[in-house]
Design a protein around this motif. Structure first.
Motif, PDB file in Angstrom:
ATOM      1  N   THR A 153       0.830  -1.203   0.000  1.00 38.78           N
ATOM      2  CA  THR A 153       0.000   0.000   0.000  1.00 38.78           C
ATOM      3  C   THR A 153       0.865   1.253   0.000  1.00 38.78           C
ATOM      4  N   GLN A 154       0.336   2.327  -0.552  1.00 43.70           N
ATOM      5  CA  GLN A 154       0.994   3.631  -0.494  1.00 43.70           C
ATOM      6  C   GLN A 154       0.234   4.498   0.497  1.00 43.70           C
ATOM      7  N   THR A 155       0.844   4.731   1.642  1.00 46.66           N
ATOM      8  CA  THR A 155       0.171   5.474   2.705  1.00 46.66           C
ATOM      9  C   THR A 155      -0.189   6.894   2.264  1.00 46.66           C
ATOM     10  N   ALA A 156       0.722   7.546   1.572  1.00 47.51           N
ATOM     11  CA  ALA A 156       0.500   8.951   1.193  1.00 47.51           C
ATOM     12  C   ALA A 156      -0.660   9.107   0.213  1.00 47.51           C
ATOM     13  N   SER A 157      -0.728   8.237  -0.793  1.00 53.09           N
ATOM     14  CA  SER A 157      -1.767   8.367  -1.830  1.00 53.09           C
ATOM     15  C   SER A 157      -3.037   7.594  -1.498  1.00 53.09           C
ATOM     16  N   GLY A 158      -2.937   6.631  -0.564  1.00 53.23           N
ATOM     17  CA  GLY A 158      -4.105   5.822  -0.238  1.00 53.23           C
ATOM     18  C   GLY A 158      -4.403   4.759  -1.274  1.00 53.23           C
ATOM     19  N   PRO A 184     -11.138  11.396   8.598  1.00 56.69           N
ATOM     20  CA  PRO A 184      -9.861  11.042   7.968  1.00 56.69           C
ATOM     21  C   PRO A 184      -9.539   9.553   8.119  1.00 56.69           C
ATOM     22  N   ILE A 185      -8.897   8.990   7.101  1.00 57.34           N
ATOM     23  CA  ILE A 185      -8.495   7.582   7.114  1.00 57.34           C
ATOM     24  C   ILE A 185      -7.044   7.480   6.650  1.00 57.34           C
ATOM     25  N   HIS A 186      -6.274   6.637   7.325  1.00 56.04           N
ATOM     26  CA  HIS A 186      -4.897   6.350   6.915  1.00 56.04           C
ATOM     27  C   HIS A 186      -4.726   4.846   6.791  1.00 56.04           C
ATOM     28  N   ILE A 187      -4.029   4.407   5.745  1.00 51.77           N
ATOM     29  CA  ILE A 187      -3.847   2.973   5.516  1.00 51.77           C
ATOM     30  C   ILE A 187      -2.371   2.623   5.447  1.00 51.77           C
ATOM     31  N   ASP A 188      -2.099   1.343   5.677  1.00 50.77           N
ATOM     32  CA  ASP A 188      -0.754   0.808   5.472  1.00 50.77           C
ATOM     33  C   ASP A 188      -0.866  -0.707   5.392  1.00 50.77           C
ATOM     34  N   ASN A 189       0.234  -1.322   5.007  1.00 47.91           N
ATOM     35  CA  ASN A 189       0.331  -2.772   5.035  1.00 47.91           C
ATOM     36  C   ASN A 189       0.028  -3.279   6.443  1.00 47.91           C
ATOM     37  N   ASP A 190      -0.663  -4.408   6.556  1.00 46.84           N
ATOM     38  CA  ASP A 190      -1.096  -4.895   7.867  1.00 46.84           C
ATOM     39  C   ASP A 190       0.066  -5.259   8.788  1.00 46.84           C
ATOM     40  N   VAL A 191       1.169  -5.744   8.221  1.00 48.92           N
ATOM     41  CA  VAL A 191       2.320  -6.105   9.067  1.00 48.92           C
ATOM     42  C   VAL A 191       3.029  -4.843   9.559  1.00 48.92           C
ATOM     43  N   ASN A 192       3.104  -3.809   8.715  1.00 49.50           N
ATOM     44  CA  ASN A 192       3.636  -2.525   9.173  1.00 49.50           C
ATOM     45  C   ASN A 192       2.815  -1.997  10.343  1.00 49.50           C
ATOM     46  N   GLU A 393       0.209   9.149  11.596  1.00 50.28           N
ATOM     47  CA  GLU A 393       0.068   9.775  10.290  1.00 50.28           C
ATOM     48  C   GLU A 393      -0.812  11.019  10.308  1.00 50.28           C
ATOM     49  N   HIS A 394      -1.786  11.065  11.206  1.00 55.05           N
ATOM     50  CA  HIS A 394      -2.730  12.177  11.227  1.00 55.05           C
ATOM     51  C   HIS A 394      -2.090  13.396  11.884  1.00 55.05           C
ATOM     52  N   ASP A 395      -2.144  14.510  11.211  1.00 58.44           N
ATOM     53  CA  ASP A 395      -1.520  15.726  11.722  1.00 58.44           C
ATOM     54  C   ASP A 395      -2.393  16.332  12.815  1.00 58.44           C
ATOM     55  N   SER A 396      -2.008  16.081  14.053  1.00 59.20           N
ATOM     56  CA  SER A 396      -2.734  16.636  15.194  1.00 59.20           C
ATOM     57  C   SER A 396      -1.753  16.829  16.336  1.00 59.20           C
ATOM     58  N   VAL A 397      -2.224  17.408  17.399  1.00 57.65           N
ATOM     59  CA  VAL A 397      -1.366  17.649  18.562  1.00 57.65           C
ATOM     60  C   VAL A 397      -0.924  16.325  19.190  1.00 57.65           C
ATOM     61  N   LEU A 398      -1.615  15.222  18.836  1.00 53.42           N
ATOM     62  CA  LEU A 398      -1.287  13.912  19.398  1.00 53.42           C
ATOM     63  C   LEU A 398      -0.285  13.141  18.553  1.00 53.42           C
ATOM     64  N   ASN A 399       0.114  13.681  17.425  1.00 53.89           N
ATOM     65  CA  ASN A 399       0.961  12.953  16.487  1.00 53.89           C
ATOM     66  C   ASN A 399       2.159  12.329  17.189  1.00 53.89           C
ATOM     67  N   LEU A 400       2.227  11.003  17.167  1.00 58.90           N
ATOM     68  CA  LEU A 400       3.254  10.287  17.909  1.00 58.90           C
ATOM     69  C   LEU A 400       4.657  10.477  17.345  1.00 58.90           C
ATOM     70  N   ARG A 401       4.761  10.908  16.101  1.00 57.67           N
ATOM     71  CA  ARG A 401       6.086  11.036  15.510  1.00 57.67           C
ATOM     72  C   ARG A 401       6.811  12.254  16.047  1.00 57.67           C
ATOM     73  N   ASP A 402       6.107  13.307  16.306  1.00 58.54           N
ATOM     74  CA  ASP A 402       6.643  14.567  16.842  1.00 58.54           C
ATOM     75  C   ASP A 402       8.124  14.712  16.518  1.00 58.54           C
ATOM     76  N   GLU A 403       8.963  14.823  17.547  1.00 58.25           N
ATOM     77  CA  GLU A 403      10.397  14.966  17.319  1.00 58.25           C
ATOM     78  C   GLU A 403      11.089  13.602  17.320  1.00 58.25           C
ATOM     79  N   GLY A 404      10.275  12.519  17.375  1.00 56.82           N
ATOM     80  CA  GLY A 404      10.844  11.180  17.299  1.00 56.82           C
ATOM     81  C   GLY A 404      11.367  10.640  18.617  1.00 56.82           C
TER      82      GLY A 404
END
Length: 407
Positions: A153-158, A184-192, A393-404
């Motif tokens: 799957t391509q997460t960016a394009s869906g 909003p919906i975000h997808i990825d490979n199930d193992v990812n 993936e969702h751009d919000s204040v909760l985004n887990l990626r933040d500064e990593g």
């Protein structure tokens, strides 16, 4: 690139809420110390987060044992919003309603084949609406949905490039989903997704470099490097099932267990183990299952069950499969140098039998030691991984990626 003051305030706010999520109960002063931010900066962000109901405070004016007043303690409000997690499998679709801490409040499932031809997304939307209504969740409290899909799957394009078990090729999942879902919906490979779930709530928690290997009918992996999911140039990273672990075998005519399956999953996946066990029993008239295999196939689960009872034929078949699997794990781990390897998928039911044997081979051949653990989330790894995917993936204040970084 230098941030504007407004951007910096938002980044600080995200770091502060992440700190509260991971360390609550915690005071404003403790946050300032951990994040090396000024107390006014922390106080301003905390006031906003309280107003937005992402956090709440308790303990105003309580006396400590030394006298004086205890600082106000801040807590993360896990019920501030909700997320839908969906795991689309070749056999079953599972959907859960989760709070922000990954607690499953309700779940529902249905057979994939029943709706694959008539409208899988339509049925998913119907079941999701039922979950929301039954649990009396206010609609605007649903942040969105994460979905794990068994394919590239391509997460960016869906876009789902290919999902063989669903018959999808170049399937515009997100574009189609917009017809049925208004969030909003975000997808990825199930193992990812499962790898993210294990890093969030499972046996890879607080690990920044993770190799998640799912062994079922097929074999796939999810790779997290430096706290980021690694998808590769064409979103096909982690296809460990295509690894070749016997060059002599490749000189002969290689026939995969299913069309377009790879070598490793064709010699070490669940279907392969069942097929090899069936063939071995058919060649042994004295075997207790000889009569049964004349008219039916044995499964990988049958092989593990027989091996546990001391069946020499099953033990030999499984050991050969595990040698191939362990070779694949050693090759991947020597390249990626993960902190932990998580083993998941249908093979989990036999983890106690499998893990020690794979660990033994890893310790023998890998230049640096690494621990291999079973997936902690079990059958919920896919759906909770989908929830974790959405949060990342969702751009919000909760985004887990933040500064990593975690606190």
């Amino acid at each position: 690139m230098k941030r504007t003051p407004r951007q910096q305030r938002y980044v600080n706010k995200k770091r502060i809420i992440q700190c509260i999520r991971e360390c609550s109960p915690i005071s404003r002063a403790e946050i300032a110390g951990k994040l090396q931010l000024s107390k006014p900066t922390v106080s301003m962000a905390v006031d906003e987060l309280i107003q937005e109901e992402w956090i709440y405070e308790k303990g105003i004016g309580e006396s400590s044992s030394q006298g004086g007043r205890r600082p106000i303690q801040l807590f993360f409000n896990e019920k501030a919003a909700y997320i839908i997690g969906a795991d689309i499998g070749g056999t079953k679709v599972k959907i859960v309603l989760c709070d922000l801490s990954g607690n499953i409040l309700a779940e529902i499932g249905f057979l994939t084949s029943t709706y694959l031809q008539t409208g899988l997304l339509k049925q998913m939307a119907h079941e999701t609406e039922r979950l929301i209504a039954k649990n009396q969740i206010v609609r605007d409290r649903i942040l969105g949905m994460g979905v794990g899909i068994p394919g590239i799957t391509q997460t960016a394009s869906g876009l789902v490039i290919e999902a063989p078990s669903l018959g999808w090729v170049q399937y515009p999942f997100i574009a189609e989903a917009k017809r049925f879902f208004d969030f909003p919906i975000h997808i990825d490979n199930d193992v990812n997704a499962a790898a993210l779930g294990e890093q969030w709530l499972g046996n890879a928690r607080n690990k920044r470099n993770v190799l998640f290997i799912a062994v079922g009918t097929g074999i796939g992996s999810g790779i997290i490097l430096n706290n980021q999911l690694y998808r590769g140039a064409s979103s096909a990273a982690g296809e460990i099932g295509y690894m070749v672990t016997d060059k002599e075998d490749m000189k002969r005519e290689f026939k995969p267990v299913f069309r377009r399956y790879g070598y490793l999953e064709s010699v070490a996946g669940g279907k392969a183990i069942g097929d090899h066990y069936t063939e071995a029993v058919r060649n042994n008239p004295h075997h207790s299952l000889f009569g049964q295999v004349q008219s039916s196939q044995l499964s990988g689960a049958d092989a593990f069950s027989s091996a546990a009872k001391g069946d020499a034929t099953a033990i030999e078949v499984i050991h050969q499969a595990l040698e191939h699997l362990a070779c694949g794990v050693v090759n991947a781990a020597s390249l990626l140098n993960p902190e932990v390897i998580i083993l998941g998928g249908g093979v989990l039911h036999s983890a106690a039998y499998i893990l020690p044997r794979i660990q033994e081979i890893i310790d023998r051949y890998l230049p640096s030691s690494v621990e291999i653990k079973p997936a902690r989330l079990g059958e919920n790894a896919g759906v909770l991984g989908a929830v974790s995917l959405f949060l990342r993936e969702h751009d919000s204040v909760l985004n887990l990626r933040d500064e990593g970084d975690h606190i």
